[in-house]
Motif scaffolding. Structure first.
Motif, short mmCIF file in Angstrom:
data_model
loop_
_atom_site.label_atom_id
_atom_site.label_comp_id
_atom_site.label_asym_id
_atom_site.label_seq_id
_atom_site.Cartn_x
_atom_site.Cartn_y
_atom_site.Cartn_z
N GLN A 2 20.19 43.94 35.57
CA GLN A 2 20.85 44.87 36.48
C GLN A 2 21.82 44.17 37.42
O GLN A 2 21.77 44.35 38.64
CB GLN A 2 19.81 45.63 37.31
CG GLN A 2 19.02 46.63 36.50
CD GLN A 2 19.87 47.83 36.13
OE1 GLN A 2 20.34 48.55 37.00
NE2 GLN A 2 20.11 48.05 34.84
N ALA A 3 22.68 43.36 36.86
CA ALA A 3 23.65 42.66 37.68
C ALA A 3 24.98 42.66 36.94
O ALA A 3 25.03 42.79 35.72
CB ALA A 3 23.20 41.22 37.92
N GLY A 4 26.04 42.54 37.70
CA GLY A 4 27.35 42.50 37.08
C GLY A 4 27.51 41.25 36.24
O GLY A 4 26.84 40.25 36.47
N ARG A 5 28.38 41.35 35.26
CA ARG A 5 28.53 40.20 34.39
C ARG A 5 29.06 39.00 35.17
O ARG A 5 28.74 37.86 34.86
CB ARG A 5 29.48 40.54 33.23
CG ARG A 5 29.38 39.58 32.09
CD ARG A 5 30.32 39.93 30.95
NE ARG A 5 30.76 38.72 30.26
CZ ARG A 5 31.93 38.59 29.71
NH1 ARG A 5 32.80 39.57 29.74
NH2 ARG A 5 32.25 37.47 29.11
N SER A 6 29.87 39.25 36.17
CA SER A 6 30.42 38.14 36.95
C SER A 6 29.32 37.37 37.67
O SER A 6 29.39 36.15 37.78
CB SER A 6 31.46 38.66 37.94
OG SER A 6 30.93 39.73 38.69
N SER A 7 28.33 38.10 38.14
CA SER A 7 27.22 37.41 38.81
C SER A 7 26.44 36.57 37.81
O SER A 7 26.04 35.45 38.10
CB SER A 7 26.28 38.42 39.47
OG SER A 7 26.92 39.03 40.56
N ILE A 8 26.24 37.14 36.64
CA ILE A 8 25.57 36.38 35.59
C ILE A 8 26.34 35.10 35.31
O ILE A 8 25.77 34.01 35.22
CB ILE A 8 25.49 37.21 34.29
CG1 ILE A 8 24.73 38.52 34.54
CG2 ILE A 8 24.82 36.40 33.19
CD1 ILE A 8 23.27 38.37 34.75
N ARG A 9 27.64 35.26 35.23
CA ARG A 9 28.46 34.10 34.90
C ARG A 9 28.41 33.03 35.98
O ARG A 9 28.39 31.83 35.70
CB ARG A 9 29.90 34.51 34.64
CG ARG A 9 30.12 35.06 33.24
CD ARG A 9 31.58 35.34 32.99
NE ARG A 9 32.40 34.14 33.06
CZ ARG A 9 32.51 33.25 32.07
NH1 ARG A 9 31.85 33.44 30.96
NH2 ARG A 9 33.27 32.18 32.21
N GLU A 10 28.39 33.46 37.23
CA GLU A 10 28.32 32.48 38.31
C GLU A 10 27.07 31.63 38.18
O GLU A 10 27.10 30.41 38.35
CB GLU A 10 28.36 33.20 39.67
CG GLU A 10 29.73 33.76 40.00
CD GLU A 10 29.78 34.39 41.38
OE1 GLU A 10 28.86 34.19 42.16
OE2 GLU A 10 30.77 35.09 41.66
N ALA A 11 25.97 32.29 37.87
CA ALA A 11 24.73 31.54 37.69
C ALA A 11 24.83 30.62 36.48
O ALA A 11 24.46 29.45 36.53
CB ALA A 11 23.56 32.50 37.53
#
Lengths: 206, 206
Positions: free
Chosen positions: A43-52
């Motif tokens: 449940q997170a935006g793909r950009s947040s996933i990518r940052e991690a």
DNA sequence: AATAGTTAAGTGGTCAGACCACTTGAAGCG
DNA sequence: CGCTTCAAGTGGTCTGACCACTTAACTATT
């Protein structure tokens, strides 16, 4: 995903991915879910996933291959080592480092003693006679093998990290050292390991 | 920004920021340009800038404060170690961990032997008699002190990390153990250290 | 049937734009 | 002068859109 007030999403993602790795018992080389899939599941935006993911990549925990996916790194933390070198290990002296490295190698040699047999001893012998390896490579191969014999991943990793970093200025032991250690294994003379390393410390380490 | 074929934008951003820091001689605590500004200057999308920034943050090179901006970190990168440890250590079994921890403590005990004197031995004694500490705290204080005596920051850090992580399930040695070790120091019986730890392994180290 | 070539689906890489929450400082008011 | 208000700036996040690349299934050719 835990949502404490000031917590950034990508921190949570980091934790979740760690959990995922542990729960599914992923090993180096295994594939992680795709970014889009993680985005949906966590449940997170793909950009947040990518940052991690990018942060994990930078420290060498994962590798990512365009068009294929994201994989757990096959234990080659170049980046980490570089970072550690520029920030953490920079504050430790060469002497400290080499001492710790030697300590780990010694204890590995002792642990390996418990699992070694004639065949494995022979493997070590052959390794040291291999003319296509220079002395540094021999040293690495020798202890890499011993580390595996310890059956202790953690020990191997810590050693690997230090080895990677100290590559530029680390030395090998004397030529005789390796033969001596092999002999110790052959003659089942456990107590000799400790003293073998004691000498090393003095004359030709570095 | 260098644009080699397979190079990812955020890698380039990483370099550029690094250059920026050097060229402008930024010191810890100084402010970096805003994400939007960097995006414009480096001709990259803001998300790419953020991926680089997030990675740097995770490593502990920068701090970001919402509503304010991004700053060079003042505190040294304990975060890196923490992060790394959380990944490496999580994939390690309890047994592996405790073994390595014990190994480090043993070697520390041996190294400390070289620098210890009566006064310091006494400090240890007092420490163990302190009724306001529970057994876990005593164990920590005891080896913390020994680690300092080794004069090896790296050894201490590695041990500290493992200790921190294994806090929840780690045990102590037997009550007698610490007294025995102190006696070894008192009687200058170096070779007894090794065997002292050998027993530990068997009966009450978890 | 075996092979070569094509295509579609999936994946990471990147960007632009939109909100939100928060900090700061200046403008305005009493 | 001191207080409040508010607009601008900043990081935090999400969405949706392409692009480049890999893979595998599918198709056409031999």
């Amino acid at each position: 995903m835990s949502m404490l007030p000031n917590r950034k999403v990508y921190h949570g993602v980091l934790d979740e991915i760690q959990n995922f790795i542990v729960e599914n018992d992923l090993k180096p080389g295994d594939k992680l879910p795709s970014e889009r899939e993680l985005s949906e599941k966590l449940q997170a935006g793909r950009s947040s996933i990518r940052e991690a993911l990018r942060a994990m990549e930078l420290i060498g925990v994962i590798e990512t291959r365009r068009g294929e996916g994201t994989y757990l790194s096959k234990y080659r933390p170049y980046q980490t080592v570089e970072l550690l070198s520029s920030f953490i290990l920079k504050q430790t002296t060469k002497e400290e480092l080499l001492l710790v490295k030697m300590l780990l190698e010694k204890e590995a040699a002792k642990l390996a003693y418990l699992h070694i047999d004639e065949e494995k001893i022979n493997t070590l012998s052959v390794m040291m006679d291999n003319p296509s390896l220079d002395s540094k490579e021999k040293h690495f191969a020798f202890f890499c093998y011993l580390m595996e014999l310890t059956n202790n991943q953690l020990l191997m990793r810590i050693w690997g990290l230090i080895d990677e970093y100290s590559k530029s200025f680390t030395g090998n032991y004397s030529k005789d050292f390796y033969c001596n250690l092999i002999n110790v294994y052959k003659t089942k003379n456990y107590s000799a390991i400790e003293s073998l390393f004691k000498e090393v410390k003095e004359y030709d380490f570095m």
